[in-house]
Design a protein around this motif. Structure first.
Motif, PDB file in Angstrom:
ATOM      1  N   ILE A 206       0.831  -1.208   0.000  1.00  0.00           N
ATOM      2  CA  ILE A 206       0.000   0.000   0.000  1.00  0.00           C
ATOM      3  C   ILE A 206       0.869   1.264   0.000  1.00  0.00           C
ATOM      4  O   ILE A 206       1.819   1.389   0.780  1.00  0.00           O
ATOM      5  CB  ILE A 206      -0.951  -0.003   1.213  1.00  0.00           C
ATOM      6  N   GLY A 207       0.519   2.178  -0.893  1.00  0.00           N
ATOM      7  CA  GLY A 207       1.211   3.455  -0.987  1.00  0.00           C
ATOM      8  C   GLY A 207       2.453   3.424  -1.855  1.00  0.00           C
ATOM      9  O   GLY A 207       3.136   4.439  -1.985  1.00  0.00           O
ATOM     10  N   THR A 208       2.775   2.273  -2.453  1.00  0.00           N
ATOM     11  CA  THR A 208       3.948   2.163  -3.321  1.00  0.00           C
ATOM     12  C   THR A 208       3.507   1.720  -4.718  1.00  0.00           C
ATOM     13  O   THR A 208       2.329   1.601  -5.000  1.00  0.00           O
ATOM     14  CB  THR A 208       4.949   1.141  -2.755  1.00  0.00           C
ATOM     15  N   ARG A 209       4.486   1.429  -5.567  1.00  0.00           N
ATOM     16  CA  ARG A 209       4.223   0.870  -6.884  1.00  0.00           C
ATOM     17  C   ARG A 209       4.617  -0.604  -6.942  1.00  0.00           C
ATOM     18  O   ARG A 209       4.661  -1.200  -8.019  1.00  0.00           O
ATOM     19  CB  ARG A 209       5.000   1.660  -7.947  1.00  0.00           C
ATOM     20  N   SER A 210       4.910  -1.182  -5.800  1.00  0.00           N
ATOM     21  CA  SER A 210       5.450  -2.548  -5.748  1.00  0.00           C
ATOM     22  C   SER A 210       4.387  -3.576  -5.384  1.00  0.00           C
ATOM     23  O   SER A 210       3.451  -3.296  -4.624  1.00  0.00           O
ATOM     24  CB  SER A 210       6.599  -2.616  -4.735  1.00  0.00           C
ATOM     25  N   TRP A 211       4.571  -4.797  -5.904  1.00  0.00           N
ATOM     26  CA  TRP A 211       3.692  -5.930  -5.644  1.00  0.00           C
ATOM     27  C   TRP A 211       4.553  -7.124  -5.216  1.00  0.00           C
ATOM     28  O   TRP A 211       5.579  -7.420  -5.838  1.00  0.00           O
ATOM     29  CB  TRP A 211       2.895  -6.291  -6.901  1.00  0.00           C
ATOM     30  N   VAL A 212       4.130  -7.790  -4.151  1.00  0.00           N
ATOM     31  CA  VAL A 212       4.898  -8.905  -3.575  1.00  0.00           C
ATOM     32  C   VAL A 212       4.244 -10.223  -3.972  1.00  0.00           C
ATOM     33  O   VAL A 212       3.047 -10.430  -3.735  1.00  0.00           O
ATOM     34  CB  VAL A 212       4.969  -8.786  -2.036  1.00  0.00           C
ATOM     35  N   LEU A 213       5.023 -11.102  -4.572  1.00  0.00           N
ATOM     36  CA  LEU A 213       4.511 -12.407  -4.986  1.00  0.00           C
ATOM     37  C   LEU A 213       4.195 -13.256  -3.763  1.00  0.00           C
ATOM     38  O   LEU A 213       4.967 -13.304  -2.805  1.00  0.00           O
ATOM     39  CB  LEU A 213       5.526 -13.125  -5.871  1.00  0.00           C
ATOM     40  N   THR A 214       3.053 -13.905  -3.793  1.00  0.00           N
ATOM     41  CA  THR A 214       2.584 -14.714  -2.669  1.00  0.00           C
ATOM     42  C   THR A 214       2.551 -16.180  -3.077  1.00  0.00           C
ATOM     43  O   THR A 214       2.147 -16.523  -4.186  1.00  0.00           O
ATOM     44  CB  THR A 214       1.173 -14.270  -2.240  1.00  0.00           C
ATOM     45  N   GLU A 215       2.985 -17.040  -2.158  1.00  0.00           N
ATOM     46  CA  GLU A 215       3.079 -18.458  -2.476  1.00  0.00           C
ATOM     47  C   GLU A 215       1.722 -19.089  -2.735  1.00  0.00           C
ATOM     48  O   GLU A 215       0.696 -18.590  -2.283  1.00  0.00           O
ATOM     49  CB  GLU A 215       3.788 -19.200  -1.333  1.00  0.00           C
ATOM     50  N   ASP A 216       1.732 -20.208  -3.467  1.00  0.00           N
ATOM     51  CA  ASP A 216       0.498 -20.906  -3.785  1.00  0.00           C
ATOM     52  C   ASP A 216       0.023 -21.718  -2.587  1.00  0.00           C
ATOM     53  O   ASP A 216       0.567 -21.619  -1.484  1.00  0.00           O
ATOM     54  CB  ASP A 216       0.671 -21.797  -5.025  1.00  0.00           C
ATOM     55  N   LYS A 217      -0.978 -22.559  -2.789  1.00  0.00           N
ATOM     56  CA  LYS A 217      -1.576 -23.303  -1.686  1.00  0.00           C
ATOM     57  C   LYS A 217      -0.603 -24.270  -1.042  1.00  0.00           C
ATOM     58  O   LYS A 217      -0.773 -24.671   0.108  1.00  0.00           O
ATOM     59  CB  LYS A 217      -2.814 -24.045  -2.191  1.00  0.00           C
ATOM     60  N   LYS A 218       0.425 -24.664  -1.772  1.00  0.00           N
ATOM     61  CA  LYS A 218       1.444 -25.554  -1.211  1.00  0.00           C
ATOM     62  C   LYS A 218       2.553 -24.772  -0.526  1.00  0.00           C
ATOM     63  O   LYS A 218       3.515 -25.355  -0.047  1.00  0.00           O
ATOM     64  CB  LYS A 218       2.041 -26.417  -2.326  1.00  0.00           C
ATOM     65  N   GLY A 219       2.395 -23.454  -0.466  1.00  0.00           N
ATOM     66  CA  GLY A 219       3.410 -22.635   0.183  1.00  0.00           C
ATOM     67  C   GLY A 219       4.628 -22.411  -0.671  1.00  0.00           C
ATOM     68  O   GLY A 219       5.727 -22.230  -0.167  1.00  0.00           O
ATOM     69  N   GLU A 220       4.457 -22.413  -2.001  1.00  0.00           N
ATOM     70  CA  GLU A 220       5.603 -22.322  -2.884  1.00  0.00           C
ATOM     71  C   GLU A 220       5.387 -21.293  -3.991  1.00  0.00           C
ATOM     72  O   GLU A 220       4.276 -21.096  -4.455  1.00  0.00           O
ATOM     73  CB  GLU A 220       5.880 -23.678  -3.557  1.00  0.00           C
ATOM     74  N   LEU A 221       6.474 -20.640  -4.350  1.00  0.00           N
ATOM     75  CA  LEU A 221       6.568 -19.970  -5.634  1.00  0.00           C
ATOM     76  C   LEU A 221       7.295 -20.944  -6.553  1.00  0.00           C
ATOM     77  O   LEU A 221       7.888 -21.918  -6.095  1.00  0.00           O
ATOM     78  CB  LEU A 221       7.372 -18.671  -5.522  1.00  0.00           C
ATOM     79  N   TRP A 222       7.252 -20.660  -7.863  1.00  0.00           N
ATOM     80  CA  TRP A 222       8.006 -21.536  -8.745  1.00  0.00           C
ATOM     81  C   TRP A 222       8.715 -20.725  -9.816  1.00  0.00           C
ATOM     82  O   TRP A 222       8.323 -19.611 -10.140  1.00  0.00           O
ATOM     83  CB  TRP A 222       7.119 -22.591  -9.413  1.00  0.00           C
ATOM     84  N   ILE A 223       9.795 -21.290 -10.354  1.00  0.00           N
ATOM     85  CA  ILE A 223      10.550 -20.660 -11.425  1.00  0.00           C
ATOM     86  C   ILE A 223      10.963 -21.720 -12.433  1.00  0.00           C
ATOM     87  O   ILE A 223      11.372 -22.827 -12.059  1.00  0.00           O
ATOM     88  CB  ILE A 223      11.795 -19.899 -10.890  1.00  0.00           C
ATOM     89  N   ALA A 224      10.794 -21.409 -13.694  1.00  0.00           N
ATOM     90  CA  ALA A 224      11.289 -22.262 -14.770  1.00  0.00           C
ATOM     91  C   ALA A 224      12.499 -21.563 -15.363  1.00  0.00           C
ATOM     92  O   ALA A 224      12.375 -20.468 -15.918  1.00  0.00           O
ATOM     93  CB  ALA A 224      10.215 -22.464 -15.828  1.00  0.00           C
ATOM     94  N   ASP A 225      13.663 -22.178 -15.246  1.00  0.00           N
ATOM     95  CA  ASP A 225      14.918 -21.561 -15.647  1.00  0.00           C
ATOM     96  C   ASP A 225      15.393 -22.142 -16.976  1.00  0.00           C
ATOM     97  O   ASP A 225      15.475 -23.365 -17.135  1.00  0.00           O
ATOM     98  CB  ASP A 225      15.978 -21.778 -14.567  1.00  0.00           C
TER      99      ASP A 225
END
Length: 378
Positions: A206-225
């Motif tokens: 709130i009050g910024t231009r930034s957005w924080v990624l939130t983990e999915d239902k398994k508590g994980e983010l993912w990345i394909a490299d």
């Protein structure tokens, strides 16, 4: 208001409202009947369908009212001329431009409210109608709607950029909170895709231009490299926050241009220009300018239809109507051509939308002058 004004308006107002009903019925029958029949087969109640039609009416009326103005002036002045009332007015010393004065005032009185409701009311009605249609189409289907999805290009540096896609669009919560639903970020380095990051959602700081990624239902983010060709989870994801802009700005990227208020269209144009998508920006600008220029077609058609109605009697019954059909066709074709030029960047949006009106008004002035000259001679 003089007696002449009242006589002229009485000949215009009745045919105008009758023409509005006629053209609106035709538009609804041609555009909505098949859709309503399809929805009815899905078990949708008549009440629900009637509400959809009500949300459709403002958009349809914005189109049919200018057409009705042309037919009304053509019919009204045709009758005035056929009954020699125009000749009587000329004989009494009333000029044709003076006879046209109440018609022009009436056309403006019709046009200006449409310009006003075009800014937010009609887009809101369009959005509600499309939302109801999506809900009906999704009945019995597990597929999620994607019409709120948007994509935004974020330049990180001269060599790196992110392409952010929010499949579920922007969602607003209580206390000024906001989130993006089903977020995917494609990372480009020197013009080549190098990795993709996914998250269940991104929450606005709130009050910024930034957005924080939130983990999915398994508590994980993912990345394909690209380098490893593997999909990895939270511990390997370094990108957890991305600067996108305020929620209201991102809201302007959702949906079709016809569903956005004029204020949101301006925001969409600004964001799209900033990311280099000038075609999408110009589309939003053309839509915003068209909401002012398009209702003024009622004024154009009034100025053209009235003198053509007079000439219809003098030059044959079919000629005036044929000319009015030709003028209508030329006007709408000109609108489409100039809007296409504007979307392509050949003209500013204001010029692309207003040139057809300028041409139409110029034609109307010439036709009015021509009738006035004949009246003066006779």
């Amino acid at each position: 208001m003089t007696r002449t004004d009242r006589v002229v308006l009485m000949e215009i107002v009745g045919p105008f409202f009758g023409s509005v009903m006629l053209f609106t019925s035709l538009f609804l029958a041609a555009g909505e009947l098949q859709k309503l029949a399809e929805f009815s087969q899905k078990g949708v109640s008549p009440t629900y369908l009637a509400i959809m039609v009500l949300f459709t009416l403002p958009y349809v009326l914005a189109y049919t009212i200018p057409m009705a103005m042309l037919l009304a002036t053509l019919m009204g002045f045709g009758r005035l001329s056929g009954d020699s009332e125009i000749v009587a007015l000329f004989a009494s010393g009333t000029s044709f431009p003076r006879i046209m004065a109440p018609v022009i005032v009436f056309a403006l009185a019709v046009s200006l409210p449409i310009i006003t409701v075009n800014q937010s009311l009609i887009p809101a009605a369009n959005q509600k109608r499309e939302q109801m249609a999506r809900e009906i189409r999704q009945r019995g289907s597990t597929a999620a709607a994607t019409t709120d999805a948007f994509t935004l290009v974020v330049k990180v540096s001269d060599e790196q950029q992110y392409v952010v896609h929010a499949a579920g669009g922007v969602r607003f919560g209580t206390g000024g909170t906001a989130s993006l639903d089903r977020v995917g970020i494609l990372i480009y380095d020197k013009g080549l895709p190098t990795a993709a990051v996914g998250a269940r959602r991104a929450d606005w700081k709130i009050g910024t231009r930034s957005w924080v990624l939130t983990e999915d239902k398994k508590g994980e983010l993912w990345i394909a490299d690209k380098s490893t060709l593997q999909v990895m989870t939270s511990d390997s994801v370094k990108l957890r926050e991305v600067e996108l802009g305020a929620p209201k700005d991102l809201e302007s990227l959702e949906g079709r241009v016809t569903e956005l208020s004029t204020a949101l269209l301006a925001q969409r144009a600004r964001l799209r220009h900033a990311e280099g998508d000038h075609a999408a920006a110009r589309e939003a600008e053309i839509e915003a300018q068209g909401r002012v220029s398009f209702p003024l077609a009622a004024l154009v058609f009034a100025m053209v239809g009235a003198p053509l109605g007079v000439q219809r009697t003098r030059s044959g019954k079919g000629l005036g109507f044929g000319l009015s059909v030709l003028v209508t066709f030329v006007y709408w074709t000109t609108v489409q051509i100039f809007q296409a030029i504007g979307k392509g960047g050949g003209l500013p949006a204001l010029a692309a939308c207003q040139i057809p009106n300028g041409v139409g008004i110029g034609l109307g002035i010439w036709l009015i002058w021509r009738v006035a000259q004949k009246g003066a001679v006779n």
